[in-house]
Design a protein around this motif. Sequence first.
Motif, short mmCIF file in Angstrom:
data_model
loop_
_atom_site.label_atom_id
_atom_site.label_comp_id
_atom_site.label_asym_id
_atom_site.label_seq_id
_atom_site.Cartn_x
_atom_site.Cartn_y
_atom_site.Cartn_z
N GLU A 88 49.41 38.38 41.80
CA GLU A 88 47.98 38.17 42.12
C GLU A 88 47.11 38.95 41.12
O GLU A 88 46.07 38.48 40.66
CB GLU A 88 47.73 38.67 43.55
N ALA A 89 47.56 40.17 40.77
CA ALA A 89 46.80 41.00 39.82
C ALA A 89 46.79 40.37 38.43
O ALA A 89 45.78 40.43 37.72
CB ALA A 89 47.38 42.40 39.78
N VAL A 90 47.91 39.77 38.03
CA VAL A 90 47.97 39.07 36.74
C VAL A 90 46.89 37.99 36.69
O VAL A 90 46.11 37.90 35.73
CB VAL A 90 49.38 38.46 36.51
N ARG A 91 46.80 37.20 37.76
CA ARG A 91 45.77 36.13 37.81
C ARG A 91 44.37 36.73 37.76
O ARG A 91 43.49 36.22 37.08
CB ARG A 91 45.92 35.32 39.11
N ALA A 92 44.17 37.83 38.48
CA ALA A 92 42.83 38.43 38.54
C ALA A 92 42.41 38.97 37.16
O ALA A 92 41.27 38.76 36.73
CB ALA A 92 42.80 39.56 39.58
N VAL A 93 43.34 39.65 36.48
CA VAL A 93 43.02 40.20 35.16
C VAL A 93 42.76 39.05 34.18
O VAL A 93 41.80 39.08 33.39
CB VAL A 93 44.15 41.12 34.65
N GLU A 94 43.60 38.02 34.25
CA GLU A 94 43.40 36.87 33.35
C GLU A 94 42.05 36.19 33.58
O GLU A 94 41.45 35.66 32.66
CB GLU A 94 44.53 35.84 33.55
N GLY A 95 41.58 36.28 34.81
CA GLY A 95 40.30 35.63 35.15
C GLY A 95 39.08 36.50 34.89
O GLY A 95 37.95 36.04 35.08
N ALA A 96 39.29 37.75 34.48
CA ALA A 96 38.15 38.66 34.28
C ALA A 96 37.67 38.56 32.82
O ALA A 96 38.47 38.76 31.90
CB ALA A 96 38.55 40.09 34.61
N ASP A 97 36.38 38.30 32.63
CA ASP A 97 35.83 38.07 31.28
C ASP A 97 35.92 39.31 30.40
O ASP A 97 35.97 39.20 29.17
CB ASP A 97 34.35 37.68 31.37
N ASP A 98 35.91 40.50 31.03
CA ASP A 98 35.89 41.73 30.23
C ASP A 98 37.28 42.34 30.04
O ASP A 98 37.41 43.48 29.62
CB ASP A 98 34.94 42.76 30.89
N MET A 99 38.33 41.59 30.41
CA MET A 99 39.70 42.13 30.29
C MET A 99 40.61 41.15 29.57
O MET A 99 40.43 39.95 29.64
CB MET A 99 40.30 42.39 31.69
N GLU A 100 41.63 41.76 28.93
CA GLU A 100 42.67 40.92 28.32
C GLU A 100 44.01 41.40 28.86
O GLU A 100 44.31 42.61 28.82
CB GLU A 100 42.63 41.10 26.80
N LEU A 101 44.80 40.48 29.40
CA LEU A 101 46.13 40.86 29.88
C LEU A 101 47.06 40.95 28.66
O LEU A 101 47.34 39.93 28.02
CB LEU A 101 46.66 39.81 30.87
N VAL A 102 47.51 42.16 28.34
CA VAL A 102 48.33 42.32 27.12
C VAL A 102 49.81 42.47 27.43
O VAL A 102 50.65 42.37 26.54
CB VAL A 102 47.84 43.50 26.25
N ALA A 103 50.15 42.75 28.70
CA ALA A 103 51.57 42.86 29.06
C ALA A 103 51.72 42.66 30.56
O ALA A 103 50.85 43.05 31.34
CB ALA A 103 52.12 44.23 28.66
N ALA A 104 52.82 42.03 30.95
CA ALA A 104 53.13 41.80 32.36
C ALA A 104 54.60 42.13 32.54
O ALA A 104 55.48 41.37 32.15
CB ALA A 104 52.84 40.34 32.73
N LEU A 105 54.88 43.32 33.10
CA LEU A 105 56.25 43.85 33.12
C LEU A 105 56.92 43.69 34.48
O LEU A 105 56.30 43.94 35.52
CB LEU A 105 56.24 45.34 32.77
N GLY A 106 58.19 43.32 34.43
CA GLY A 106 59.04 43.36 35.61
C GLY A 106 59.98 44.55 35.51
O GLY A 106 59.91 45.33 34.54
N SER A 107 60.89 44.65 36.49
CA SER A 107 61.75 45.84 36.54
C SER A 107 62.71 45.92 35.36
O SER A 107 63.19 47.00 35.02
CB SER A 107 62.54 45.87 37.86
N GLU A 108 62.98 44.79 34.71
CA GLU A 108 63.94 44.80 33.59
C GLU A 108 63.28 45.09 32.24
O GLU A 108 63.98 45.31 31.24
CB GLU A 108 64.65 43.43 33.50
N ASP A 109 61.98 45.07 32.20
CA ASP A 109 61.29 45.20 30.90
C ASP A 109 61.14 46.67 30.50
O ASP A 109 60.77 47.50 31.33
CB ASP A 109 59.91 44.55 30.96
N PRO A 110 61.40 47.00 29.22
CA PRO A 110 61.26 48.39 28.79
C PRO A 110 59.80 48.82 28.80
O PRO A 110 58.89 48.03 28.51
CB PRO A 110 61.81 48.38 27.36
#
Length: 250
Positions: A18-40
């Motif tokens: 849900e947070a990924v969608r919210a950040v992607e939808g915010a004009d003043d933000m850029e989603l630069v990474a979306a990490l799961g438990s396996e990602d360094p």
Amino acid sequence: MSKLRVAVLGAKGRMGSEAVRAVEGADDMELVAALGSEDPRNTLTDAGAQVAVDLTRPDAVMGNLEFCLANGIHAVVGTTGWTEERLETLRGLLAASPGTGVLIAPNFGIGAVLTMRFAQQAARFFESVEVVELHHPNKADAPSGTAARTAQLIGEARRAADLPAQPDATTTALDGARGADVDGVPVHAVRLRGLVAHQEVLFGDEGETLTIRHDSLHRSSFMPGVLLGVRRVPETPGLTFGLENFLDLD
Ligand SMILES: NC(=O)C1=CN([C@@H]2O[C@H](COP(=O)(O)OP(=O)(O)OC[C@H]3O[C@@H](n4cnc5c(N)ncnc54)[C@H](OP(=O)(O)O)[C@@H]3O)[C@@H](O)[C@H]2O)C=CC1
Ligand SMILES: O=C(O)C1=N[C@H](C(=O)O)C[C@H](O)C1
């Protein structure tokens, strides 16, 4: 104006997605990474993240924050499991990274923040009080971080008003029947399919009761609070505990 570079940890989870969608939808933000438990974790630095939103698990959040603070990345934390001991460790990490901000929000929902505030205000007027939190059955922790914080605020308000311990003549009970004692306040946790996140604070005195109830019916209810935290945390070094600090409630 350049956009805030934001990463989400726990990005595939119920809240994180849900947070990924919210950040992607915010004009003043850029989603630069979306990490799961396996990602360094160095994905965060490689992506140049300025703010990390942690929506993972109580056993993962501290390691994530250690990495963020060591690299000057501000953090907005919704993950639960905060004890005074853990907060002390975090304060130590923050002392070594003085320009960095961390917001820990037991609940990002405005209704939940108001519930805590109203409960704090009501606490000194009632002899009895109990907290009942109700959540979906996939929740990892009990009681909820919100319920624990609510009980703590009520306990502090009762002490400030010199109220005695509340009456309870129970002498025999099945284990758990009276809930968990959080700062002198019984807290009960319900886990039920179909629920999202709900809380009732029950106050009682001679001839009257007061019930304060809040319901999060969808995780979108938390997103304005997450985005507010992301916008405010870079200009707020140190530890901020509770979204109310970024809201003008008075
Ligand atoms: N403050 C608030 O307003 C709210 C707070 N919460 C809290 O947020 C947390 C998450 O809740 P919820 O979304 O329901 O839980 P989920 O179990 O749905 O999601 C947690 C996610 O975190 C991932 N994860 C675990 N460890 C790491 C790690 N080290 N790095 C990156 N990702 C990781 C998990 O991946 P994997 O499955 O691979 O392990 C999983 O996808 C809980 O503590 C909950 O109480 C929830 C709602 C509102
Ligand atoms: O796990 C959840 O779902 C929630 N967790 C937070 C908590 O423990 O208080 C916030 C909200 O209750 C939803």
